[in-house]
Structure formats: C-alpha cells, structure tokens
Design a protein around this motif. Structure first.
Motif, PDB file in Angstrom:
ATOM      1  N   HIS A  89      -1.999  -1.120  -9.988  1.00  0.00           N
ATOM      2  CA  HIS A  89      -1.198  -1.257  -8.775  1.00  0.00           C
ATOM      3  C   HIS A  89      -2.096  -1.375  -7.540  1.00  0.00           C
ATOM      4  CE1 HIS A  89       2.798  -0.064  -6.675  1.00  0.00           C
ATOM      5  NE2 HIS A  89       2.237  -1.117  -6.124  1.00  0.00           N
ATOM      6  N   GLY A  90      -3.232  -0.693  -7.556  1.00  0.00           N
ATOM      7  CA  GLY A  90      -4.188  -0.838  -6.458  1.00  0.00           C
ATOM      8  C   GLY A  90      -4.727  -2.253  -6.356  1.00  0.00           C
ATOM      9  N   THR A 133       2.921   5.291  -6.297  1.00  0.00           N
ATOM     10  CA  THR A 133       2.406   5.238  -7.666  1.00  0.00           C
ATOM     11  C   THR A 133       1.369   6.329  -7.888  1.00  0.00           C
ATOM     12  OG1 THR A 133       2.868   2.866  -7.779  1.00  0.00           O
ATOM     13  CG2 THR A 133       1.282   3.736  -9.367  1.00  0.00           C
ATOM     14  N   TRP A 175       1.902   1.714  -3.428  1.00  0.00           N
ATOM     15  CA  TRP A 175       0.769   2.215  -4.215  1.00  0.00           C
ATOM     16  C   TRP A 175       0.642   3.734  -4.057  1.00  0.00           C
ATOM     17  CZ3 TRP A 175      -3.913   4.510  -2.686  1.00  0.00           C
ATOM     18  CH2 TRP A 175      -4.831   4.691  -3.713  1.00  0.00           C
ATOM     19  N   TRP A 191       0.825  -1.205   0.000  1.00  0.00           N
ATOM     20  CA  TRP A 191       0.000   0.000   0.000  1.00  0.00           C
ATOM     21  C   TRP A 191       0.862   1.259   0.000  1.00  0.00           C
ATOM     22  CZ3 TRP A 191      -4.608   0.217  -1.779  1.00  0.00           C
ATOM     23  CH2 TRP A 191      -5.444  -0.888  -1.692  1.00  0.00           C
ATOM     24  N   ALA A 229      -2.136  -4.342  -4.656  1.00  0.00           N
ATOM     25  CA  ALA A 229      -2.118  -4.117  -3.208  1.00  0.00           C
ATOM     26  C   ALA A 229      -3.305  -4.794  -2.536  1.00  0.00           C
ATOM     27  CB  ALA A 229      -2.108  -2.622  -2.904  1.00  0.00           C
TER      28      ALA A 229
END
Length: 190
Positions: free
Chosen positions: A161-162, A120, A117, A114, A165
């Motif tokens: 990317h979420g 990101t 993330w 996270w 995670a």
C-alpha cells in the motif's frame, strides 16, 4: 468454524449496513438506522471472543486465526471510514443530500492515498498485536509459525500500500479535461 464465522461477520457487516442505511434514508427512521449501524462492532467482538476461545480450547493455531486477526485489524481501521463513506453516498442518492467529494486528482489524491495508507498501518498494527497476543498465549505448547507468517503478511500489505501511495505522489492522477484543479482540504482525516 472460524472461517464460517469470518464469512458470517463479513456478510453481517453488509446486511447491517444495508439495513441501517435503508432505515435511515428509505424508511425515514434515522435513529433506528443509526442504532442498527452501531450494532456492527458487535460482530467483530463476537469474532474476537470465538477466536480466543478456540485457541483456549486447544485448537492448533493456523491460517484461520491469522485471517481472523487481519480481518479484525481491517475492520478497526476501515470500518467506520467505510460506513461514513457509504452513508454519504446513500444520503446523496436516496435523500437528496450533497454530492460526496471524491478522492480528487493530483496532490489532493496523493494526500488521500497517504491517509488511507495510515489506516492500513493501523490495521496491520492491530492485526500484529492480536497475532502477538495469540503467539504468547499459545507459547511453547504449540506451533505458532502460521501466526508469525501472518505478521509478515501484515507488513507486506503495508509495504504494497505504501508503494501505491508513492506512485500517486510521483505520478499524480490527472484531472479530466476542463476540470478545475482540486486543492487539498484541511479538516477531518479521511
């Protein structure tokens, strides 16, 4: 020219990183090594200036400008983190420093993912801001559809990317057999 400059900046990043770490740990010149490492942001500044000048001189906005914005966003969000991570590993391997902590397992790994993330999200925000500035700069005088498509690409990267995670949160990485469970450490952000 922009593509060649992006490649040169990426190669330059790794060359300066290797030179800085080599000077720090192999040549035992920590101040000179740190000075070389501090030169890395200059590469991104050159890329930003050249990309801006390219648009100012009437270049048609295209995928090269979009990639430059994504690259700049990535280096803003992940550049220092990458240097710090590699510095810890170089200190361990070359100078007998402490072994760097890994990303961990279970909840600790999910927290780590996270935090990445969030980086990101920062990278995407920087890239989208640069792209929006370019879109406004070009205005109605040119076709900016490629720049807006790269704004969408930045959002897709954040979304992907979420999902990664979330997967680490729902299905945490298991610790190897016999390893102690790790705890989430409070302290500086990764």
């Amino acid at each position: 020219m922009i593509v060649a400059l992006i490649i040169a900046c990426e190669v330059g990043f790794w060359v300066l990183l290797a030179a800085g770490l080599g000077l720090r740990y192999l040549a035992k010149m920590p101040r000179l090594g740190a000075a070389v490492l501090l030169c890395e942001p200059l590469l991104e500044l050159v890329l930003l200036v050249v990309t801006t000048l390219d648009l100012k001189n009437g270049a048609t906005p295209d995928w090269k400008h979009g990639v430059a914005a994504l690259y700049l966003g990535y280096t803003v969000a992940y550049g220092h983190y990458t240097v710090k991570w590699l510095d810890g590993h170089a200190a361990y391997r070359l100078a007998g420093g402490p072994k760097p902590a890994g990303a961990g397992h279970g909840r600790a790994r999910a927290v780590h993912e996270w935090k990445l993330w969030v980086r990101t999200v920062v990278a995407a925000a920087v890239a989208m801001g640069l792209l929006e500035a370019a879109i406004r700069y070009v205005g109605d005088a040119g076709d900016v559809s490629s720049l807006t498509s790269y704004q969408g690409a930045a959002l897709r990267i954040v979304g992907i990317h979420g999902i990664i995670a979330v997967c680490y949160t729902i299905w945490p990485k298991k610790a190897p057999a016999g390893a102690e469970p790790e705890r989430v450490k409070a302290g500086p952000r990764a």
